[in-house]
Scaffold this motif. Structure first.
Motif, mmCIF file in Angstrom:
data_model
loop_
_atom_site.group_PDB
_atom_site.id
_atom_site.type_symbol
_atom_site.label_atom_id
_atom_site.label_comp_id
_atom_site.label_asym_id
_atom_site.label_seq_id
_atom_site.Cartn_x
_atom_site.Cartn_y
_atom_site.Cartn_z
ATOM 1 N N LEU A 12 43.985 40.465 42.283
ATOM 2 C CA LEU A 12 44.065 40.147 43.711
ATOM 3 C C LEU A 12 44.042 38.633 43.864
ATOM 4 N N LEU A 13 44.947 38.095 44.671
ATOM 5 C CA LEU A 13 45.054 36.654 44.896
ATOM 6 C C LEU A 13 44.521 36.297 46.275
ATOM 7 N N ILE A 14 43.644 35.284 46.336
ATOM 8 C CA ILE A 14 43.094 34.821 47.610
ATOM 9 C C ILE A 14 43.308 33.321 47.723
ATOM 10 N N THR A 43 43.265 34.985 54.184
ATOM 11 C CA THR A 43 42.004 34.803 54.905
ATOM 12 C C THR A 43 40.935 35.589 54.156
ATOM 13 N N TYR A 44 39.683 35.193 54.317
ATOM 14 C CA TYR A 44 38.604 35.873 53.620
ATOM 15 C C TYR A 44 38.352 37.271 54.176
ATOM 16 N N THR A 45 38.551 37.443 55.479
ATOM 17 C CA THR A 45 38.377 38.774 56.062
ATOM 18 C C THR A 45 39.364 39.762 55.464
ATOM 19 N N ASN A 46 40.621 39.327 55.378
ATOM 20 C CA ASN A 46 41.648 40.175 54.769
ATOM 21 C C ASN A 46 41.349 40.419 53.296
ATOM 22 N N ALA A 47 40.815 39.402 52.631
ATOM 23 C CA ALA A 47 40.497 39.541 51.211
ATOM 24 C C ALA A 47 39.443 40.613 50.983
ATOM 25 N N LEU A 48 38.407 40.615 51.794
ATOM 26 C CA LEU A 48 37.353 41.619 51.652
ATOM 27 C C LEU A 48 37.894 43.025 51.895
ATOM 28 N N ASP A 49 38.757 43.147 52.911
ATOM 29 C CA ASP A 49 39.358 44.452 53.211
ATOM 30 C C ASP A 49 40.232 44.934 52.055
ATOM 31 N N LEU A 50 41.070 44.027 51.531
ATOM 32 C CA LEU A 50 41.966 44.404 50.442
ATOM 33 C C LEU A 50 41.194 44.756 49.176
ATOM 34 N N ALA A 51 40.150 43.988 48.883
ATOM 35 C CA ALA A 51 39.357 44.266 47.696
ATOM 36 C C ALA A 51 38.728 45.649 47.785
ATOM 37 N N ARG A 55 40.460 47.754 44.931
ATOM 38 C CA ARG A 55 39.553 47.713 43.782
ATOM 39 C C ARG A 55 40.202 47.013 42.592
ATOM 40 N N PRO A 56 40.594 45.742 42.736
ATOM 41 C CA PRO A 56 41.244 45.025 41.633
ATOM 42 C C PRO A 56 40.265 44.759 40.490
ATOM 43 N N SER A 80 30.454 44.698 43.236
ATOM 44 C CA SER A 80 30.963 45.736 42.339
ATOM 45 C C SER A 80 31.243 45.117 40.975
ATOM 46 N N ALA A 81 30.628 45.650 39.929
ATOM 47 C CA ALA A 81 30.777 45.094 38.585
ATOM 48 C C ALA A 81 32.216 45.181 38.078
ATOM 49 N N GLU A 82 33.005 46.080 38.657
ATOM 50 C CA GLU A 82 34.367 46.247 38.163
ATOM 51 C C GLU A 82 35.295 45.137 38.642
ATOM 52 N N MET A 83 34.878 44.386 39.661
ATOM 53 C CA MET A 83 35.709 43.298 40.192
ATOM 54 C C MET A 83 35.137 41.961 39.750
ATOM 55 N N LYS A 84 35.927 41.185 39.029
ATOM 56 C CA LYS A 84 35.472 39.912 38.472
ATOM 57 C C LYS A 84 36.245 38.761 39.119
#
Length: 239
Positions: A12-14, A43-51, A55-56, A80-84
């Protein structure tokens, strides 16, 4: 059901800069099926929603003006440990690297790094042990507060023992002037820029690091900034 080890690394790119998003998108998708861009946010709001939706595995995170606090966003993404999270930073950008690591980021990638280094960073952070990350982050937190971390372990001492005197000298040169260009460091040490890159590649491999910022933080944490042995007389290049 366990995921297939051949599944691509989902990234995922932010970033708020379209050109940066496009460049990373093309770089990563060129490595299919090993890795692929699963989404991008400006945007950070969109980033949180997309993540939350996608679940990248790895998240490229840039600091930029936004209504949300970027450090709080990093903390939210890494619950979430799966997202780094990998922080993307320009060499001359003022980014709170130590605080980002404390918030949960797993590493830092320089925008000026060669494309192959960026690809290796994605692979390395995806497979890096989370326990090691937590220990490293804890040490960096201590460094941020007191200026150094008096932490040594047998594993790290074994890694450092593999460094040559010349590699240690190069590390000290980088720590002494973190923003210096490689060609400047090469001139100061009397070697070519190509030789600097070769030595750095060996250092990264021996210490299990990603890039120059990773090396800087490691050197500060483990006290590789001091002369422990007399330096060799000169640097000699063998063609």
């Amino acid at each position: 059901m366990r995921p297939d080890h051949r599944d691509p690394i989902r990234v995922l790119l932010i970033d708020c800069r379209p050109l940066v998003l496009r460049g990373l998108h093309d770089l990563i998708n060129a490595r299919k099926p090993q890795m692929e861009v699963s989404g991008q946010a400006s945007t950070y709001t969109n980033a949180l929603d997309l993540a939350d939706q996608l679940r990248p595995n790895v998240i490229f995170f840039s600091f930029f003006p936004d209504a949300l606090n970027p450090l709080e966003v990093v903390a939210g993404l890494t619950r979430s440990a799966e997202m780094k999270v990998l922080v993307l930073k320009g060499l001359y950008e003022a980014v709170p690297v130590a605080q980002a690591i404390e918030a949960g980021a797993r590493g830092v990638v320089l925008a000026e790094d060669p494309t192959e280094s960026i690809i290796r960073a994605i692979i390395k952070v995806h497979h890096r042990d989370s326990g090691s990350d937590r220990a490293w982050a804890g040490g960096l937190s201590g460094y941020a507060s007191i200026g150094h971390v008096p932490t040594q372990c047998n594993l790290e001492q074994a890694k450092q023992a593999r460094l040559t005197l010349r590699e240690k000298e190069l590390i000290r040169a980088i720590v002494g002037d973190p923003s210096a260009k490689y060609i400047s460091i090469a001139g100061r040490l009397g070697i070519s820029e190509h030789t600097v890159h070769n030595h750095l590649s060996n250092i990264y491999q021996k210490l299990d690091l990603i890039n120059r910022i990773d090396l800087l933080m490691y050197a500060l944490k483990h006290g590789l900034t001091h002369n422990e042995e007399p330096p060799e007389s000169t640097w000699v290049e063998l063609d």
